[in-house]
Design an enzyme around this catalytic site. Structure first.
Site, PDB file in Angstrom:
ATOM      1  N   SER A  50      68.308  38.777 -77.263  1.00  0.00           N
ATOM      2  CA  SER A  50      69.299  39.420 -78.132  1.00  0.00           C
ATOM      3  C   SER A  50      70.180  40.335 -77.285  1.00  0.00           C
ATOM      4  CB  SER A  50      68.597  40.231 -79.222  1.00  0.00           C
ATOM      5  OG  SER A  50      67.798  39.379 -80.000  1.00  0.00           O
ATOM      6  N   ASP A  82      71.338  35.453 -78.167  1.00  0.00           N
ATOM      7  CA  ASP A  82      71.078  35.380 -79.609  1.00  0.00           C
ATOM      8  C   ASP A  82      71.946  36.360 -80.406  1.00  0.00           C
ATOM      9  OD1 ASP A  82      69.631  34.017 -81.537  1.00  0.00           O
ATOM     10  OD2 ASP A  82      68.122  35.588 -81.729  1.00  0.00           O
ATOM     11  N   HIS A  83      72.490  35.880 -81.513  1.00  0.00           N
ATOM     12  CA  HIS A  83      73.201  36.720 -82.492  1.00  0.00           C
ATOM     13  C   HIS A  83      74.202  37.698 -81.868  1.00  0.00           C
ATOM     14  CE1 HIS A  83      71.218  35.583 -86.214  1.00  0.00           C
ATOM     15  NE2 HIS A  83      70.075  35.547 -85.563  1.00  0.00           N
ATOM     16  N   GLU A 135      76.743  30.378 -86.979  1.00  0.00           N
ATOM     17  CA  GLU A 135      75.947  30.597 -88.206  1.00  0.00           C
ATOM     18  C   GLU A 135      76.860  30.600 -89.421  1.00  0.00           C
ATOM     19  OE1 GLU A 135      72.687  33.444 -88.209  1.00  0.00           O
ATOM     20  OE2 GLU A 135      73.480  34.348 -90.043  1.00  0.00           O
ATOM     21  N   GLY A 182      62.290  39.052 -89.286  1.00  0.00           N
ATOM     22  CA  GLY A 182      61.289  40.102 -89.506  1.00  0.00           C
ATOM     23  C   GLY A 182      60.103  39.565 -90.277  1.00  0.00           C
ATOM     24  N   GLY A 216      64.285  32.988 -88.320  1.00  0.00           N
ATOM     25  CA  GLY A 216      63.257  33.666 -89.110  1.00  0.00           C
ATOM     26  C   GLY A 216      61.918  32.953 -89.122  1.00  0.00           C
ATOM     27  N   GLY A 217      61.463  32.478 -87.952  1.00  0.00           N
ATOM     28  CA  GLY A 217      60.203  31.742 -87.895  1.00  0.00           C
ATOM     29  C   GLY A 217      58.974  32.578 -88.226  1.00  0.00           C
ATOM     30  N   ASN A 237      63.498  29.436 -84.338  1.00  0.00           N
ATOM     31  CA  ASN A 237      63.537  30.760 -83.704  1.00  0.00           C
ATOM     32  C   ASN A 237      62.326  31.627 -84.055  1.00  0.00           C
ATOM     33  OD1 ASN A 237      66.068  29.920 -82.957  1.00  0.00           O
ATOM     34  ND2 ASN A 237      67.169  31.610 -83.894  1.00  0.00           N
ATOM     35  N   THR A 240      59.964  38.225 -83.985  1.00  0.00           N
ATOM     36  CA  THR A 240      59.085  39.322 -84.404  1.00  0.00           C
ATOM     37  C   THR A 240      57.627  39.077 -84.006  1.00  0.00           C
ATOM     38  OG1 THR A 240      60.575  39.718 -86.250  1.00  0.00           O
ATOM     39  CG2 THR A 240      58.377  40.693 -86.429  1.00  0.00           C
TER      40      THR A 240
HETATM   41  P1  13P Z   1      61.831  36.290 -86.607  1.00  0.00           P
HETATM   42  O1  13P Z   1      61.961  37.633 -85.983  1.00  0.00           O
HETATM   43  O2  13P Z   1      61.631  36.350 -88.083  1.00  0.00           O
HETATM   44  O3  13P Z   1      60.830  35.423 -85.933  1.00  0.00           O
HETATM   45  O4  13P Z   1      63.268  35.551 -86.444  1.00  0.00           O
HETATM   46  C1  13P Z   1      63.709  35.209 -85.180  1.00  0.00           C
HETATM   47  C2  13P Z   1      65.125  34.758 -85.172  1.00  0.00           C
HETATM   48  O5  13P Z   1      65.577  34.075 -86.050  1.00  0.00           O
HETATM   49  C3  13P Z   1      65.933  35.148 -84.010  1.00  0.00           C
HETATM   50  O6  13P Z   1      67.271  34.785 -84.125  1.00  0.00           O
END
Ligand code: 13P
Length: 291
Positions: A50, A82-83, A135, A182, A216-217, A237, A240
């Site tokens: 990130s 990322d992002h 996205e 998260g 958001g895995g 992805n 967290t």
């Molecule tokens: P998590 O933090 O929920 O695993 O999501 C990771 C993510 O999508 C990073 O772009």
């Protein structure tokens, strides 16, 4: 063996219905742990960073460590930003040898998202060999500088997805489908599988063109992960979960060895804990043996 962009390892994943894990790291030892796990399981890999940790560690340092590692292992590895909401920062990472760039303009009106994404795509494609992720819709939760409240998140419109791809030339699409960054607040998060299937059909119907990304895995039930992979989720992805693994490992080790002053032993413990955790994800994604 190989420095690769994301698209080239995600097209075969889309077609054979497995996912390549995209793991966010915040330090170099985590990066090595993620690589070791993939080498041992012969799986293709996307290392993600990130914006905040990339600035802390140095975008040039990360690019140098990445290329040194990737050239000396037997699996293909991509380095992904990322992002990122800053167009110029996206471009500068691409200039330094990062091989997949995510411009996240998803909070902006559709036309502006198209415009910013296209600007990054044009830059990366002109350099050659660098793919770009965009996205559409907004993923809720917190990922570094990107904070989206649950009631402000918006799912991806499949019709818009096609227009977005055509107008930007983007290589990978991250459609918002209800997954979140998260820790999930419920054991059964509301994920719109039908929407994801429709987008996959529209975007990659006859043959893979624009691989799909699932954000958001962490915390998704395993059957959700398998279903999303079967529907065409090719880049998965995880952030967290690795942060928790790292902090918990450091805490466990220090609690048990409070009088020891040997950082190397702590590093080995945290690295092995991370490696074991990543191996579980590789098994779930079905990417073992694909490299
Ligand atoms: P998590 O933090 O929920 O695993 O999501 C990771 C993510 O999508 C990073 O772009």
């Amino acid at each position: 063996m190989a420095i690769v962009n994301a698209k080239e390892i995600l097209i075969p994943a889309t077609e054979a219905k497995y996912a390549v894990g995209a793991f966010n790291i915040t330090n170099i030892i985590q990066m090595e742990a993620v690589v070791d796990a993939h080498v041992e399981m012969k799986a293709p890999l996307i290392i993600q960073v990130s914006v905040t940790p990339s600035k802390f560690l140095g975008q040039d340092v990360l690019a140098a460590v990445y290329s040194t590692i990737a050239e000396n292992v037997s699996i293909p590895i991509c380095l992904h930003l990322d992002h990122c909401r800053e167009v110029d920062y996206c471009k500068s990472c691409a200039d330094m040898g990062w091989t997949n760039i995510m411009i996240d303009a998803s909070r902006l009106p559709f036309e502006q998202n198209i415009q910013q994404t296209k600007e990054v795509v044009d830059h990366c494609h002109a350099l050659g060999g660098i793919s770009v992720e965009g996205e559409l819709g907004t993923v809720s939760g917190v990922e570094d500088q990107v904070v989206v409240a649950e009631d402000a998140s918006q799912l991806c419109d499949p019709e818009q997805a096609l227009i977005f791809i055509e107008e930007t030339g983007v290589d990978l699409l991250a459609p918002a489908i209800g997954t979140a960054h998260g820790v999930y607040k419920t054991a059964n998060p509301k994920v719109d599988f039908e929407r994801f299937a429709r987008i996959a059909e529209m975007v990659n119907g006859k043959s893979a063109r624009v691989p799909l990304v699932v954000h958001g895995g962490t915390g998704l039930p395993e059957d959700y992960v398998r279903k999303l992979v079967a529907l065409g989720g090719a880049k998965f992805n995880v952030s967290t979960d690795l942060k928790h693994t790292w902090i918990d490992a450091v805490h466990t080790y220090i609690s048990a060895h409070r009088d020891e002053y040997d950082p190397g032993k702590l590093d080995v413990y945290a690295r092995n804990s991370t490696k074991d955790k990543v191996k579980e994800w590789i098994a779930l994604f079905g990417s073992a043996g694909k490299a």
